[in-house]
Write a protein that holds these residues in place. Structure first.
Motif, PDB file in Angstrom:
ATOM      1  N   UNK A  89       0.805  -1.216   0.000  1.00 28.61           N
ATOM      2  CA  UNK A  89       0.000   0.000   0.000  1.00 28.61           C
ATOM      3  C   UNK A  89       0.835   1.262   0.000  1.00 28.61           C
ATOM      4  N   UNK A  90       1.871   1.311   0.816  1.00 24.76           N
ATOM      5  CA  UNK A  90       2.622   2.558   0.992  1.00 24.76           C
ATOM      6  C   UNK A  90       4.060   2.404   0.554  1.00 24.76           C
ATOM      7  N   UNK A  91       4.318   1.504  -0.385  1.00 28.83           N
ATOM      8  CA  UNK A  91       5.695   1.181  -0.708  1.00 28.83           C
ATOM      9  C   UNK A  91       6.060   1.473  -2.149  1.00 28.83           C
ATOM     10  N   UNK A  92       5.296   2.325  -2.808  1.00 25.09           N
ATOM     11  CA  UNK A  92       5.654   2.703  -4.175  1.00 25.09           C
ATOM     12  C   UNK A  92       6.969   3.445  -4.118  1.00 25.09           C
ATOM     13  N   UNK A  93       8.022   2.827  -4.616  1.00 23.68           N
ATOM     14  CA  UNK A  93       9.359   3.357  -4.435  1.00 23.68           C
ATOM     15  C   UNK A  93      10.043   3.604  -5.768  1.00 23.68           C
TER      16      UNK A  93
ATOM     17  N   UNK B  75       0.316   2.217  -8.777  1.00 23.30           N
ATOM     18  CA  UNK B  75      -0.082   0.995  -8.093  1.00 23.30           C
ATOM     19  C   UNK B  75      -1.524   1.154  -7.599  1.00 23.30           C
ATOM     20  N   UNK B  76      -2.039   0.121  -6.946  1.00 22.18           N
ATOM     21  CA  UNK B  76      -3.452   0.142  -6.535  1.00 22.18           C
ATOM     22  C   UNK B  76      -3.748   1.287  -5.579  1.00 22.18           C
ATOM     23  N   UNK B  77      -2.890   1.471  -4.572  1.00 17.71           N
ATOM     24  CA  UNK B  77      -3.127   2.541  -3.596  1.00 17.71           C
ATOM     25  C   UNK B  77      -3.042   3.914  -4.259  1.00 17.71           C
ATOM     26  N   UNK B  78      -2.098   4.070  -5.182  1.00 20.25           N
ATOM     27  CA  UNK B  78      -1.966   5.350  -5.871  1.00 20.25           C
ATOM     28  C   UNK B  78      -3.175   5.661  -6.730  1.00 20.25           C
ATOM     29  N   UNK B  79      -3.708   4.644  -7.395  1.00 19.12           N
ATOM     30  CA  UNK B  79      -4.893   4.856  -8.241  1.00 19.12           C
ATOM     31  C   UNK B  79      -6.119   5.207  -7.403  1.00 19.12           C
ATOM     32  N   UNK B  80      -6.243   4.590  -6.219  1.00 23.40           N
ATOM     33  CA  UNK B  80      -7.353   4.947  -5.329  1.00 23.40           C
ATOM     34  C   UNK B  80      -7.213   6.396  -4.874  1.00 23.40           C
ATOM     35  N   UNK B  81      -5.983   6.824  -4.584  1.00 20.24           N
ATOM     36  CA  UNK B  81      -5.749   8.210  -4.184  1.00 20.24           C
ATOM     37  C   UNK B  81      -6.124   9.180  -5.304  1.00 20.24           C
ATOM     38  N   UNK B  82      -5.741   8.835  -6.535  1.00 21.02           N
ATOM     39  CA  UNK B  82      -6.105   9.689  -7.675  1.00 21.02           C
ATOM     40  C   UNK B  82      -7.617   9.711  -7.895  1.00 21.02           C
TER      41      UNK B  82
ATOM     42  N   UNK C  62      -5.778  -1.758   0.290  1.00 20.67           N
ATOM     43  CA  UNK C  62      -5.766  -2.397  -1.023  1.00 20.67           C
ATOM     44  C   UNK C  62      -4.329  -2.664  -1.454  1.00 20.67           C
ATOM     45  N   UNK C  63      -4.101  -3.818  -2.069  1.00 16.25           N
ATOM     46  CA  UNK C  63      -2.758  -4.205  -2.462  1.00 16.25           C
ATOM     47  C   UNK C  63      -2.067  -5.080  -1.455  1.00 16.25           C
ATOM     48  N   UNK C  64      -2.755  -5.420  -0.365  1.00 12.79           N
ATOM     49  CA  UNK C  64      -2.174  -6.278   0.657  1.00 12.79           C
ATOM     50  C   UNK C  64      -3.016  -7.534   0.805  1.00 12.79           C
TER      51      UNK C  64
ATOM     52  N   UNK D 228      -0.370  -3.776   9.733  1.00 11.60           N
ATOM     53  CA  UNK D 228      -0.996  -4.675  10.709  1.00 11.60           C
ATOM     54  C   UNK D 228      -0.536  -6.112  10.505  1.00 11.60           C
ATOM     55  N   UNK D 229      -0.545  -6.921  11.561  1.00 17.63           N
ATOM     56  CA  UNK D 229      -0.026  -8.290  11.452  1.00 17.63           C
ATOM     57  C   UNK D 229      -0.774  -9.183  10.469  1.00 17.63           C
ATOM     58  N   UNK D 230      -2.067  -8.923  10.257  1.00 15.90           N
ATOM     59  CA  UNK D 230      -2.835  -9.764   9.347  1.00 15.90           C
ATOM     60  C   UNK D 230      -2.838  -9.233   7.916  1.00 15.90           C
ATOM     61  N   UNK D 231      -2.161  -8.108   7.672  1.00 16.46           N
ATOM     62  CA  UNK D 231      -2.069  -7.548   6.316  1.00 16.46           C
ATOM     63  C   UNK D 231      -0.664  -7.751   5.814  1.00 16.46           C
TER      64      UNK D 231
END
Length: 587
Positions: free
Chosen positions: A148-152, A244-251, A295-297, A445-448
């Motif tokens: 989710x937060x790893x677009x590098x 990525x998925x998280x970026x597209x949701x943000x857009x 999303x993405x996890x 989170x541990x389950x993601x």
């Protein structure tokens, strides 16, 4: 008597001089010795040291006359001039060339005649460093980014997490004001669209929400690329870094917030039959995007379902409170203002129940029974406590409304002030909840579990290695002697230092390879198939993966791979996935 005394004195002087000469003669051979050293005697060295260090038992007087040679596998190793430490016993010698694999010997000799040797075995692997490119990344989709937060990209961008967290709080609050405010007007206060203060509330809220979303998208794009903040303000550059998925949701959320202009500047559209469905659908989808945070996890499907329901319930709850605080209870008025308060009070009961149920389910789905053992779990537990306080304040407000307003026919100044104070208190607790939510967004989170997007070309070897805190996927092709390409994908931890992958052959006399991976966060890196990475011998190779975090060294990962003898003439083969312009995704 005098001759006897003179004879005795002469004898004493003679014997003293003889003893001194004897002592000098015995020191000519030298008795100094090495007490400790690096490398140590008979040590097996697998990592190239920057220098040789020896600690002697006695002080050394003339370091400039010290003789020193280092030989590995019958080859001289380049060394600099010996340097004497402040204690006059420690000698350091920088290495100008690396050790060759094989038997090694350090021979030393001091000016007083002391001499000795230190044997050791070198299994030094030749190092390969994946060089990150300077300037903007040419293709951040190669290799695929994880989670989710790893677009590098090559540099990982500046650290602006605190600023993003603050902007997210405003984002949640302002978007909730649009969504919850409009629905409250629709369900409880239809007369509100005739009030100038209500129209002004929605228009100012839309303007602030659009600016906040614009800054969030721009800063996120800057963080995921090597662009400056000014360059990231260009919307046409966002698709290159937020793909990525998280970026597209943000857009998508940004587009919906901007598009809500159509409703916020004409709130009457939520009542008109021709526009009511698209207007309400627009703001509902806009608020629902907050339920797609993970999303993405690898999370359960119900995480998104409960997440969307939770976002809608909290959004309408907080949005309704903002509308009451800033417009309805802004001044005394007629009976329609009382009806608006009563109507929201009836709705809030359902919103409270939905918020609690969906929140508890999210805690279970994301943290399971790890609420006390993980940072994300403890924050979720704190959030539940704060929400409980918010529920208590809301119930008190509901009770007050039912008892006092049932007998009133209009909203007096004193009553408006008391209600506004209660609503503002509940709203402040809600803002604290949003702050905790913003804090948890970048946490894992541990389950993601971050999911690694598989490579788009077939790798001959691919293995998923994982322990409690370390998770790496290694891919290698063609897994034969000669030129190879490798993909190194980091899933855990979220940040890492000293990330190294070592390949050590079982055949004696062959050097291994150490790959210094420049990833600092989750992502993937490519060792190019351009001839810089070759496996010289067939057989079983050991793969060792190490790294460190701010809390200490990670438990290494290990596996083995069987390298076969190549049956073709070696050629430079670059898989289609690997772009020559960059070898790195992930900073």
């Amino acid at each position: 008597m005098a001759p006897i005394i003179g004879f005795a004195i002469a004898s004493f002087i003679f014997l003293s001089g003889f003893s001194a000469l004897g002592a000098m003669a015995s020191g000519a051979a030298g008795t100094n010795e090495v007490t400790t050293s690096n490398p140590m005697r008979n040590q097996i060295v697998q990592v190239q040291p920057p220098q040789i260090q020896m600690v002697f038992r006695d002080s050394i007087a003339e370091i400039g006359k010290m003789g020193l040679t280092v030989v590995c596998n019958n080859e001289l190793v380049g060394i600099a001039l010996p340097q004497l430490g402040a204690d006059s016993k420690t000698v350091s010698v920088a290495l100008t060339t690396p050790f060759s694999a094989g038997e090694c010997l350090i021979n030393w000799k001091l000016a007083d005649g002391s001499q000795g040797s230190i044997p050791f075995t070198s299994q030094i692997v030749s190092e390969t460093t994946i060089v990150s490119t300077d300037g903007p990344a040419t293709d951040t989709t190669v290799p695929a980014v994880i989670g989710e937060v790893v677009m590098q990209s090559a540099g990982g961008g500046p650290r602006v997490g605190g600023l993003l967290g603050l902007l997210r709080i405003f984002e949640y609050l302002l978007v909730a004001a649009i969504f919850g405010g409009l629905l409250t007007v629709t369900l409880a206060w239809p007369e509100g669209i005739d009030y100038g203060v209500c129209l002004r509330f929605f228009r100012i809220t839309w303007l602030l929400a659009s600016v906040t979303m614009y800054l969030i998208v721009a800063i996120t794009a800057m963080r995921n690329s090597d662009n400056t903040f000014v360059s990231s303000l260009n919307p046409f550059s966002w698709l290159d870094t937020l793909n990525d998925a998280a970026g597209l949701v943000l857009l998508l959320r940004f587009a919906l917030v901007v598009g809500s202009f159509w409703v916020t500047f004409q709130p009457a559209r939520v009542f008109e039959p021709a526009t009511q469905v698209p207007a309400i659908t627009l703001i509902t989808v806009m608020m629902a995007t907050f339920g797609l945070t993970r999303i993405g996890q690898h999370v359960a499907l119900f995480t998104y379902i409960f997440g969307i329901a939770h976002a809608l319930a909290i959004g309408m709850w907080l949005g309704g409170l903002l509308l009451l605080s800033r417009t309805v209870l802004n001044a005394p008025g007629e009976a329609d203002l009382l009806n608006a308060v009563r109507g929201f009070t009836r709705i809030s009961g359902v919103l409270i129940i939905v918020s609690i149920v969906t929140g508890v389910m999210q805690v279970y789905l994301l943290d399971s029974f790890n609420i006390f053992s993980t940072g994300h779990g403890r924050l979720n537990l704190l959030k539940l406590v704060v929400v409980s306080v918010m529920v208590w304040v809301s119930l008190m407000f509901k009770n007050f409304t039912i008892k006092r307003l049932s007998k009133e026919s209009e909203l007096t100044s004193k009553m408006a002030w008391r209600l506004r104070r209660a609503v503002s208190t509940e709203l402040l607790v809600g803002i604290l909840v949003l702050g905790l939510t913003s804090w948890m967004v970048p946490m894992h989170p541990p389950e993601a579990r971050a999911s690694g997007a598989g490579p788009t070309v077939p790798y001959a070897f691919r293995e998923d290695l994982e322990n409690d805190r370390f998770h790496v996927i290694i891919s290698l092709t063609p897994s034969t002697t000669g030129i190879n390409a490798m993909r190194i994908e980091l899933l855990e931890p979220s940040r890492i230092n000293n990330f190294v992958v070592k390949l050590i052959p079982s055949e004696i006399g062959y050097a291994g390879i150490a790959i210094n991976v420049p990833l600092k966060r989750r992502g993937a890196a490519i060792v190019m198939g351009d001839g810089s990475f070759t496996l010289p011998v067939a057989g079983v190779w050991s793969i060792e993966i190490s790294g460190a975090t701010t809390t200490g060294e990670l438990i290494p990962l290990a596996t083995t791979i069987n390298i076969k003898e190549s049956t073709v003439v070696p050629t430079t083969t670059i898989p289609a996935e690997i772009a020559p312009a960059t070898t790195l995704a992930g900073g």
